[in-house]
Design a protein around this motif. Structure first.
Motif, short mmCIF file in Angstrom:
data_model
loop_
_atom_site.label_atom_id
_atom_site.label_comp_id
_atom_site.label_asym_id
_atom_site.label_seq_id
_atom_site.Cartn_x
_atom_site.Cartn_y
_atom_site.Cartn_z
N HIS A 10 0.87 -1.18 0.00
CA HIS A 10 0.00 0.00 0.00
C HIS A 10 0.90 1.23 0.00
N ASP A 51 -2.03 -1.19 -4.10
CA ASP A 51 -3.41 -0.71 -4.07
C ASP A 51 -3.45 0.74 -3.57
N ASP A 52 -4.53 1.40 -3.87
CA ASP A 52 -4.92 2.71 -3.29
C ASP A 52 -4.38 3.92 -4.05
N HIS A 105 -9.45 -0.17 -8.65
CA HIS A 105 -9.62 -0.45 -7.22
C HIS A 105 -10.90 0.25 -6.72
N HIS A 109 -13.10 3.60 -2.48
CA HIS A 109 -12.56 2.71 -1.45
C HIS A 109 -13.64 2.24 -0.50
N PRO A 145 -11.41 -3.43 -2.76
CA PRO A 145 -11.02 -2.56 -1.66
C PRO A 145 -11.21 -3.28 -0.32
N LEU A 146 -10.22 -3.14 0.56
CA LEU A 146 -10.26 -3.73 1.90
C LEU A 146 -10.40 -5.25 1.84
#
Ligand SMILES: [Zn+2]
Length: 220
Positions: A10, A51-52, A105, A109, A145-146
């Motif tokens: 991340h 990600d992110d 992604h 989020h 996401p997550l």
């Protein structure tokens, strides 16, 4: 058959945006990143992703990858494009130009579970199209996401033509499979703990346990 492993990073270094609750658990220092990158890059069957769409993707990760002749896939949040601390369009071009694939992604989020039809469309279709427009090529892969998903989401992702979907289910992957589990790197990880987590998941008892958990999660 050798087992493949997907490693997920991340943020790296100091965040330049306000983090979500609990997100600091996934940020690592630049030194830790370099050390873990050197470790996992020495493994025979490993794929890397980020990600992110944090700005550290291009400021820290991209040069480190290029220096080592590595590639990684970057999963981008369409709703954060161009915001402070996040990648902008020029950054996405930079990634693509350097041979790094870019995927979806989502928009905001939000966890991809229990989504309404409207949210599903926004997260899976609109976000994908916005990223595709920014990079000037189709986007066909997504990361949840997550790490959250449900059967309805997977069905929608298939219907929308996604060719691979990445989770955070912490078990070895099979190359070419549509659903790709990944191991997230955490704030307190070292090269040794990342290797140990992967080794543990390859042990028969824990592997069976993880597979069973994955099935439950996928279909509930
Ligand atoms: Zn994320």
């Amino acid at each position: 058959m050798p087992e493949y492993v997907n490693i997920l990073f991340h943020g790296i270094g100091e965040p330049k945006r306000e983090l979500e609750f609990g997100e600091d658990h996934y940020w690592i220092t630049e030194d830790t990143f370099e050390a873990i990158l050197n470790e996992v890059a020495s493994w025979p069957h490993v794929s890397l992703s980020f990600d992110d769409s944090n700005s550290s993707d291009v400021e820290i990760a991209l040069p480190a990858l290029l220096e080592r002749g590595l590639t990684a896939e970057f999963f981008v949040l369409a709703g954060r494009l161009g915001q402070r601390g996040s990648l902008g369009e020029a950054d996405l071009h930079d990634l693509v130009k350097n041979g790094m694939p870019v995927g979806n992604h989502g928009m905001w989020h939000h966890p991809w579970r229990g989504m309404s039809d409207a949210t599903t469309h926004e997260e899976l279709a609109e976000a994908r199209d916005r990223i595709a427009a920014a990079i000037g090529q189709p986007v066909t892969r997504a990361a949840c996401p997550l790490g959250r998903y449900d059967r309805t989401t997977l069905t929608a992702l298939r219907r929308l033509g996604y060719t691979a979907v990445f989770t955070s289910d912490r078990r070895p992957a099979k190359p070419g499979r549509w659903l790709q589990p990944r191991f997230s790197v955490y704030r307190h990880d070292t090269p040794e703990t990342v290797r140990a987590a992967v080794d543990r998941s390859r042990g028969i008892p824990s592997r069976l346990r993880n597979t069973a958990a994955g099935v439950v999660k996928r279909w509930r």
